[in-house]
Design a protein around this motif. Structure first.
Motif, PDB file in Angstrom:
ATOM      1  N   ALA A 160     -14.102   8.058  -2.113  1.00  0.00           N
ATOM      2  CA  ALA A 160     -13.579   9.627  -1.373  1.00  0.00           C
ATOM      3  C   ALA A 160     -12.616   9.155  -0.524  1.00  0.00           C
ATOM      4  CB  ALA A 160     -14.493  10.519  -1.040  1.00  0.00           C
ATOM      5  N   LEU A 161     -13.024   7.570  -0.317  1.00  0.00           N
ATOM      6  CA  LEU A 161     -11.845   7.293   0.839  1.00  0.00           C
ATOM      7  C   LEU A 161     -11.477   5.969   0.878  1.00  0.00           C
ATOM      8  CD1 LEU A 161     -14.773   8.083   3.791  1.00  0.00           C
ATOM      9  CD2 LEU A 161     -12.460   9.184   2.783  1.00  0.00           C
ATOM     10  N   SER A 162     -11.650   4.795  -0.485  1.00  0.00           N
ATOM     11  CA  SER A 162     -11.528   3.461  -0.490  1.00  0.00           C
ATOM     12  C   SER A 162      -9.751   3.883  -1.012  1.00  0.00           C
ATOM     13  CB  SER A 162     -12.298   3.192  -1.596  1.00  0.00           C
ATOM     14  OG  SER A 162     -13.329   2.915  -1.579  1.00  0.00           O
ATOM     15  N   ASP A 163      -8.804   5.019  -1.080  1.00  0.00           N
ATOM     16  CA  ASP A 163      -7.072   4.744  -1.654  1.00  0.00           C
ATOM     17  C   ASP A 163      -7.110   5.320   0.407  1.00  0.00           C
ATOM     18  OD1 ASP A 163      -8.586   6.581  -1.208  1.00  0.00           O
ATOM     19  OD2 ASP A 163      -6.568   7.723  -3.157  1.00  0.00           O
ATOM     20  N   GLN A 164      -7.678   5.813   1.059  1.00  0.00           N
ATOM     21  CA  GLN A 164      -6.831   5.931   1.769  1.00  0.00           C
ATOM     22  C   GLN A 164      -7.071   4.387   2.636  1.00  0.00           C
ATOM     23  OE1 GLN A 164      -4.988   8.285   3.121  1.00  0.00           O
ATOM     24  NE2 GLN A 164      -4.873   7.136   5.360  1.00  0.00           N
ATOM     25  N   VAL A 165      -8.037   4.037   3.243  1.00  0.00           N
ATOM     26  CA  VAL A 165      -8.378   3.092   3.718  1.00  0.00           C
ATOM     27  C   VAL A 165      -7.986   1.606   3.154  1.00  0.00           C
ATOM     28  CG1 VAL A 165     -10.020   1.377   4.388  1.00  0.00           C
ATOM     29  CG2 VAL A 165     -11.032   3.730   3.881  1.00  0.00           C
ATOM     30  N   ALA A 166      -7.352   1.565   2.074  1.00  0.00           N
ATOM     31  CA  ALA A 166      -6.962   0.352   1.581  1.00  0.00           C
ATOM     32  C   ALA A 166      -4.844   0.654   1.359  1.00  0.00           C
ATOM     33  CB  ALA A 166      -6.705   0.161  -0.007  1.00  0.00           C
ATOM     34  N   GLN A 167      -4.807   1.712   1.636  1.00  0.00           N
ATOM     35  CA  GLN A 167      -3.584   2.171   1.845  1.00  0.00           C
ATOM     36  C   GLN A 167      -3.263   1.618   3.471  1.00  0.00           C
ATOM     37  OE1 GLN A 167      -2.655   5.975   1.140  1.00  0.00           O
ATOM     38  NE2 GLN A 167      -3.199   5.537  -1.029  1.00  0.00           N
ATOM     39  N   SER A 168      -4.203   1.564   4.605  1.00  0.00           N
ATOM     40  CA  SER A 168      -3.728   1.532   5.984  1.00  0.00           C
ATOM     41  C   SER A 168      -3.654  -0.292   6.069  1.00  0.00           C
ATOM     42  CB  SER A 168      -5.080   1.570   6.549  1.00  0.00           C
ATOM     43  OG  SER A 168      -4.995   2.728   6.596  1.00  0.00           O
ATOM     44  N   PHE A 169      -4.104  -0.460   5.310  1.00  0.00           N
ATOM     45  CA  PHE A 169      -3.505  -2.563   5.469  1.00  0.00           C
ATOM     46  C   PHE A 169      -3.195  -2.964   4.388  1.00  0.00           C
ATOM     47  CE2 PHE A 169      -4.922  -6.813   6.153  1.00  0.00           C
ATOM     48  CZ  PHE A 169      -4.877  -6.623   6.964  1.00  0.00           C
ATOM     49  N   PRO A 170      -1.577  -3.147   4.373  1.00  0.00           N
ATOM     50  CA  PRO A 170      -0.320  -2.875   3.777  1.00  0.00           C
ATOM     51  C   PRO A 170      -0.473  -5.168   3.461  1.00  0.00           C
ATOM     52  CG  PRO A 170       0.662  -2.398   5.896  1.00  0.00           C
ATOM     53  CD  PRO A 170      -0.871  -2.144   5.985  1.00  0.00           C
ATOM     54  N   GLU A 171      -0.957  -5.793   4.866  1.00  0.00           N
ATOM     55  CA  GLU A 171      -0.898  -7.144   4.085  1.00  0.00           C
ATOM     56  C   GLU A 171      -1.496  -7.246   3.131  1.00  0.00           C
ATOM     57  OE1 GLU A 171      -1.625  -5.203   7.254  1.00  0.00           O
ATOM     58  OE2 GLU A 171      -0.201  -6.191   8.624  1.00  0.00           O
ATOM     59  N   PHE A 172      -2.126  -6.269   2.760  1.00  0.00           N
ATOM     60  CA  PHE A 172      -3.368  -6.845   1.765  1.00  0.00           C
ATOM     61  C   PHE A 172      -2.410  -7.168   0.063  1.00  0.00           C
ATOM     62  CE2 PHE A 172      -7.620  -4.438   1.950  1.00  0.00           C
ATOM     63  CZ  PHE A 172      -7.700  -4.727   2.874  1.00  0.00           C
ATOM     64  N   ALA A 173      -0.964  -7.019   0.301  1.00  0.00           N
ATOM     65  CA  ALA A 173       0.072  -6.932  -0.738  1.00  0.00           C
ATOM     66  C   ALA A 173       0.727  -8.120  -0.826  1.00  0.00           C
ATOM     67  CB  ALA A 173       0.805  -6.256  -0.206  1.00  0.00           C
ATOM     68  N   ASP A 174       0.083  -9.153   0.516  1.00  0.00           N
ATOM     69  CA  ASP A 174       0.221 -10.105   0.156  1.00  0.00           C
ATOM     70  C   ASP A 174      -0.732 -11.787   0.128  1.00  0.00           C
ATOM     71  OD1 ASP A 174       3.028  -9.500   0.780  1.00  0.00           O
ATOM     72  OD2 ASP A 174       2.723  -9.314   2.619  1.00  0.00           O
ATOM     73  N   SER A 175      -1.887 -10.981   0.646  1.00  0.00           N
ATOM     74  CA  SER A 175      -2.943 -11.377   0.439  1.00  0.00           C
ATOM     75  C   SER A 175      -3.383 -12.637  -0.608  1.00  0.00           C
ATOM     76  CB  SER A 175      -3.992 -10.606   0.488  1.00  0.00           C
ATOM     77  OG  SER A 175      -4.651  -9.635   1.382  1.00  0.00           O
ATOM     78  N   GLY A 176      -2.216 -12.055  -2.102  1.00  0.00           N
ATOM     79  CA  GLY A 176      -2.839 -13.630  -3.058  1.00  0.00           C
ATOM     80  C   GLY A 176      -4.157 -13.202  -3.783  1.00  0.00           C
ATOM     81  N   VAL A 177      -5.390 -13.699  -2.893  1.00  0.00           N
ATOM     82  CA  VAL A 177      -6.910 -14.240  -3.740  1.00  0.00           C
ATOM     83  C   VAL A 177      -7.968 -12.791  -2.656  1.00  0.00           C
ATOM     84  CG1 VAL A 177      -9.038 -14.660  -4.452  1.00  0.00           C
ATOM     85  CG2 VAL A 177      -6.554 -15.392  -5.109  1.00  0.00           C
ATOM     86  N   VAL A 178      -8.315 -11.682  -3.271  1.00  0.00           N
ATOM     87  CA  VAL A 178      -8.802 -11.045  -2.187  1.00  0.00           C
ATOM     88  C   VAL A 178     -10.337 -11.239  -2.981  1.00  0.00           C
ATOM     89  CG1 VAL A 178      -9.549  -8.431  -0.855  1.00  0.00           C
ATOM     90  CG2 VAL A 178      -7.618  -9.579  -1.327  1.00  0.00           C
ATOM     91  N   ALA A 179     -11.419 -11.206  -1.982  1.00  0.00           N
ATOM     92  CA  ALA A 179     -12.658 -11.388  -2.416  1.00  0.00           C
ATOM     93  C   ALA A 179     -13.443 -10.401  -1.812  1.00  0.00           C
ATOM     94  CB  ALA A 179     -13.160 -12.675  -2.057  1.00  0.00           C
ATOM     95  N   ASP A 180     -14.181  -9.130  -2.181  1.00  0.00           N
ATOM     96  CA  ASP A 180     -15.093  -8.032  -2.011  1.00  0.00           C
ATOM     97  C   ASP A 180     -16.559  -8.503  -2.040  1.00  0.00           C
ATOM     98  OD1 ASP A 180     -16.251  -5.822  -0.916  1.00  0.00           O
ATOM     99  OD2 ASP A 180     -15.538  -4.240  -2.000  1.00  0.00           O
ATOM    100  N   LEU A 181     -16.845  -9.019  -1.047  1.00  0.00           N
ATOM    101  CA  LEU A 181     -18.495  -8.872  -0.286  1.00  0.00           C
ATOM    102  C   LEU A 181     -19.469  -8.243  -0.803  1.00  0.00           C
ATOM    103  CD1 LEU A 181     -18.266 -12.166   1.658  1.00  0.00           C
ATOM    104  CD2 LEU A 181     -17.545 -12.294  -1.067  1.00  0.00           C
TER     105      LEU A 181
END
Length: 343
Positions: A160-181
């Motif tokens: 219900a909330l993940s897309d809104q949370v993700a959109q709040s950190f545009p720097e993810f676009a330049d993160s290369g590799v993201v690991a979700d622990l």
């Protein structure tokens, strides 16, 4: 109101209205009996709705009248009810549905835990352990049906909330590799990858049994097939993915003690020394919404977890060799707590 004010009848009535543990249980009852799904066809009388759902007409009417007072369902005529914007979220499969979460809050094993809050205040132990003689995680491991309800509820809340949370950190676009622990079956990481198609790769890390569930997920299948998502099954206190630019967690840090969180952070710093850490968590402060205060108590009765203040997050990161760089709002109850490794 001054300290010397003598409470009057209005004060007594105002306090008495806070003493009923009714709304949460009625929401759960409504979900369990599929009331919102039946009302998807239009408004209906209590009598007809009781016939359709196999419930008692008198008790059902009381449940609906209370929920309509709270904005969950609408009373469109005498003993005639219809869905509201909130009750739509109790429908199975509806966008941002909270059906599974509503189911969870009415589970007897959870209510039994709440009954132990008075003992918890004097012993410092979580109500769940006082009620059941074991930790929540141990219980869920031995009760598959309860575990399924819990996991489904966590997925619903995250979706219900993940897309809104993700959109709040545009720097993810330049993160290369993201690991979700501790990313469960990948709801949050999928939102990040879908929000930022330029992001090279995501790594979903959780216990092996959880990763096996993710491996068969229809929602993750396209990302797995494209190679933009890979899986890492391990206890994150023992091993985290390497070659990572950004480690993320969502609703993880408040479940663990400072010592455990510091251990996890040090593991990340040892494995990917230059990676930043971005935690989607609740922040305890004077501006925290009612939801956060309630959730802090939920953590207490289930696992003795704690929602931290910004200063407490800074202390934990510092002890692990990181510096808290900023705290970002997300237009949800979550904040994004960013930290970067100190040289």
């Amino acid at each position: 109101m001054s300290e010397g004010h003598v409470p009057d009848a209005a004060d007594a009535f105002a306090l008495s209205q806070l003493m009923f543990p009714t709304t949460a249980l009625c929401i759960s009852v409504a979900a369990r009996h599929g009331l919102a799904d039946v009302l998807a066809d239009g408004s209906m009388s209590v009598r007809h709705l009781a016939e359709r759902t196999g419930t008692d007409e008198i008790q059902l009417g009381k449940v609906l009248r209370l929920l309509a007072e709270e904005g969950v369902f609408r009373e469109t005529g005498p003993d005639v009810f219809a869905n509201s914007r909130l009750s739509q979220l109790l429908r199975k499969g509806f966008p941002r549905s909270q059906y599974s979460m509503a189911h969870l809050v009415g589970e007897p094993w959870l209510w039994n835990s709440w009954s132990q809050l008075p003992r918890g205040l004097t012993t410092g132990k979580p109500g769940f352990e006082l009620a059941h003689g074991m930790t929540l995680w141990a219980y869920l491991g031995t009760a598959p049906a309860a575990g399924a309800v819990f996991n489904d509820a966590m997925r619903d809340f995250s979706e219900a909330l993940s897309d809104q949370v993700a959109q709040s950190f545009p720097e993810f676009a330049d993160s290369g590799v993201v690991a979700d622990l501790g990313g469960g079956t990948g709801t949050y990481l999928r939102a990040i990858l879908e929000t930022y198609p330029g992001l090279a790769r995501g790594i979903l890390a959780d216990l092996p049994a959880v990763i096996e569930q993710a491996r068969t997920s229809d929602e993750l299948a396209p990302l797995l097939a494209s190679g933009r998502l890979t899986l890492h099954g391990a206890d994150f206190f023992e091993a985290v993915p390497s070659g990572v630019d950004t480690y993320v967690v969502k609703q993880v840090m408040h479940s663990w003690s400072d010592q455990a969180v510091i251990q996890l952070l040090r593991r990340c710093k040892e494995t990917s020394p230059n990676a930043r850490f971005v935690a989607a968590e609740f922040i305890r402060d004077t501006k925290a919404p009612r939801f956060v205060k309630n959730f802090d108590l939920v953590m207490t009765i289930t696992m003795n977890g704690n929602i931290r203040t910004e200063a407490q997050y800074a202390d934990v990161f510092e002890a692990a060799g990181y510096e808290l760089t900023r705290v970002l709002p997300t237009d949800t109850a979550f904040s994004l707590v960013e930290a970067r490794p100190r040289p």
